[in-house]
Motif scaffolding. Structure first.
Motif, short mmCIF file in Angstrom:
data_model
loop_
_atom_site.label_atom_id
_atom_site.label_comp_id
_atom_site.label_asym_id
_atom_site.label_seq_id
_atom_site.Cartn_x
_atom_site.Cartn_y
_atom_site.Cartn_z
N GLY A 64 0.83 -1.20 0.00
CA GLY A 64 0.00 0.00 0.00
C GLY A 64 0.86 1.25 0.00
O GLY A 64 2.09 1.17 0.02
N PRO A 65 0.22 2.40 -0.05
CA PRO A 65 0.96 3.67 -0.08
C PRO A 65 1.85 3.81 1.15
O PRO A 65 1.48 3.40 2.25
CB PRO A 65 -0.13 4.74 -0.09
N ARG A 66 3.01 4.40 0.94
CA ARG A 66 3.96 4.60 2.03
C ARG A 66 4.57 5.99 1.90
O ARG A 66 4.81 6.47 0.80
CB ARG A 66 5.10 3.59 1.97
N GLY A 67 4.87 6.57 3.05
CA GLY A 67 5.59 7.82 3.08
C GLY A 67 7.09 7.56 2.98
O GLY A 67 7.56 6.44 3.20
N PHE A 68 7.83 8.60 2.67
CA PHE A 68 9.29 8.48 2.54
C PHE A 68 9.91 7.96 3.84
O PHE A 68 10.71 7.03 3.84
CB PHE A 68 9.90 9.83 2.14
N THR A 69 9.50 8.55 4.96
CA THR A 69 10.06 8.15 6.26
C THR A 69 9.70 6.70 6.58
O THR A 69 10.53 5.96 7.11
CB THR A 69 9.56 9.09 7.36
N GLU A 70 8.51 6.30 6.24
CA GLU A 70 8.10 4.91 6.48
C GLU A 70 8.95 3.95 5.65
O GLU A 70 9.38 2.90 6.15
CB GLU A 70 6.62 4.73 6.15
N LEU A 71 9.22 4.31 4.40
CA LEU A 71 10.09 3.47 3.58
C LEU A 71 11.50 3.40 4.16
O LEU A 71 12.12 2.34 4.17
CB LEU A 71 10.13 3.99 2.13
N ARG A 72 11.99 4.53 4.65
CA ARG A 72 13.33 4.55 5.28
C ARG A 72 13.36 3.66 6.52
O ARG A 72 14.34 2.96 6.77
CB ARG A 72 13.71 5.98 5.67
N THR A 73 12.28 3.67 7.29
CA THR A 73 12.20 2.84 8.48
C THR A 73 12.16 1.35 8.11
O THR A 73 12.80 0.53 8.76
CB THR A 73 10.94 3.21 9.31
N ARG A 74 11.42 1.01 7.07
CA ARG A 74 11.30 -0.38 6.65
C ARG A 74 12.57 -0.90 5.97
O ARG A 74 12.78 -2.11 5.93
CB ARG A 74 10.11 -0.54 5.71
N LEU A 75 13.36 -0.01 5.42
CA LEU A 75 14.62 -0.37 4.75
C LEU A 75 15.75 0.46 5.37
O LEU A 75 16.31 1.35 4.71
CB LEU A 75 14.52 -0.12 3.24
N PRO A 76 16.11 0.20 6.62
CA PRO A 76 17.03 1.08 7.34
C PRO A 76 18.43 1.19 6.75
O PRO A 76 19.11 2.19 6.97
CB PRO A 76 17.07 0.48 8.75
N GLU A 77 18.87 0.21 5.99
CA GLU A 77 20.22 0.27 5.41
C GLU A 77 20.24 1.00 4.08
O GLU A 77 21.31 1.23 3.51
CB GLU A 77 20.80 -1.13 5.28
N LEU A 78 19.09 1.38 3.58
CA LEU A 78 18.98 2.12 2.32
C LEU A 78 19.12 3.60 2.62
O LEU A 78 18.36 4.17 3.40
CB LEU A 78 17.64 1.82 1.66
N SER A 79 20.11 4.24 1.98
CA SER A 79 20.32 5.67 2.23
C SER A 79 19.18 6.49 1.64
O SER A 79 18.52 6.07 0.68
CB SER A 79 21.65 6.12 1.62
N ALA A 80 18.96 7.66 2.21
CA ALA A 80 17.92 8.56 1.72
C ALA A 80 18.18 8.94 0.26
O ALA A 80 17.25 9.05 -0.53
CB ALA A 80 17.86 9.81 2.60
N LYS A 81 19.45 9.12 -0.09
CA LYS A 81 19.80 9.50 -1.47
C LYS A 81 19.40 8.41 -2.46
O LYS A 81 18.76 8.68 -3.48
CB LYS A 81 21.31 9.75 -1.56
N VAL A 82 19.75 7.16 -2.15
CA VAL A 82 19.43 6.06 -3.06
C VAL A 82 17.92 5.84 -3.11
O VAL A 82 17.35 5.61 -4.17
CB VAL A 82 20.19 4.78 -2.68
N LEU A 83 17.25 5.93 -1.96
CA LEU A 83 15.79 5.79 -1.95
C LEU A 83 15.15 6.85 -2.83
O LEU A 83 14.27 6.54 -3.65
CB LEU A 83 15.25 5.87 -0.52
N SER A 84 15.59 8.08 -2.72
CA SER A 84 15.06 9.16 -3.57
C SER A 84 15.28 8.85 -5.04
O SER A 84 14.38 9.04 -5.86
CB SER A 84 15.73 10.49 -3.22
#
Length: 149
Positions: A64-84
């Protein structure tokens, strides 16, 4: 010079082509290519899940829909830059939509499009195939002699 084989077969393709296509692997003419083409269904599917972390981001959005922070929490080893970067690529590929909510701070929600949700069976099959490959590779490894210390 005439290329009678291709002229008589009635198959779509280059005139010099005499390839017998496996109908399960190549059920349509779009896949009858000699090199990777963007219009090939296999290439389109692979491009959709290409890139490190992409399959995991897609997996998280399948719920389902997720916020950026929620995705970062669910994938803690993924950097914000790469997630973006991954989210931007998925958006540019029309696999994800982005909703920016007003306020401070601005809240951003990411949601799979219908095309993005269509990747679910591919991800399921990739997982199952990966498990099988790992088991087969493990079984084919030569037995290692015991080490004495």
């Amino acid at each position: 010079m005439r290329h009678t084989t291709s002229e008589q077969s009635g198959e779509i393709g280059h005139q010099t082509e005499i390839h017998g296509w496996d109908p399960e692997l190549v059920p349509g003419s779009a896949g009858r290519t000699r090199r990777p083409e963007p219009g090939c269904p296999v290439e389109a599917a692979l491009a959709a899940v290409a890139g490190r972390w992409t399959t995991l981001v897609l997996r998280e959005l399948m719920g389902g829909p997720r916020g950026f922070t929620e995705l970062r929490t669910r994938l803690p080893e993924l950097s914000a830059k790469v997630l973006s970067e991954r989210l931007r690529t998925l958006q540019e590929s029309s696999l994800v939509t982005v909703e920016r909510r007003r306020g401070f701070p601005v809240r951003t929600r990411y949601e799979l499009t219908e095309a993005g949700r269509a990747l679910r069976p591919l991800l399921v099959e990739l997982y199952a195939t990966g498990e099988r490959l790992l088991r087969l590779r493990e079984a084919e490894l030569p037995a290692r002699p015991a080490r004495f210390t």
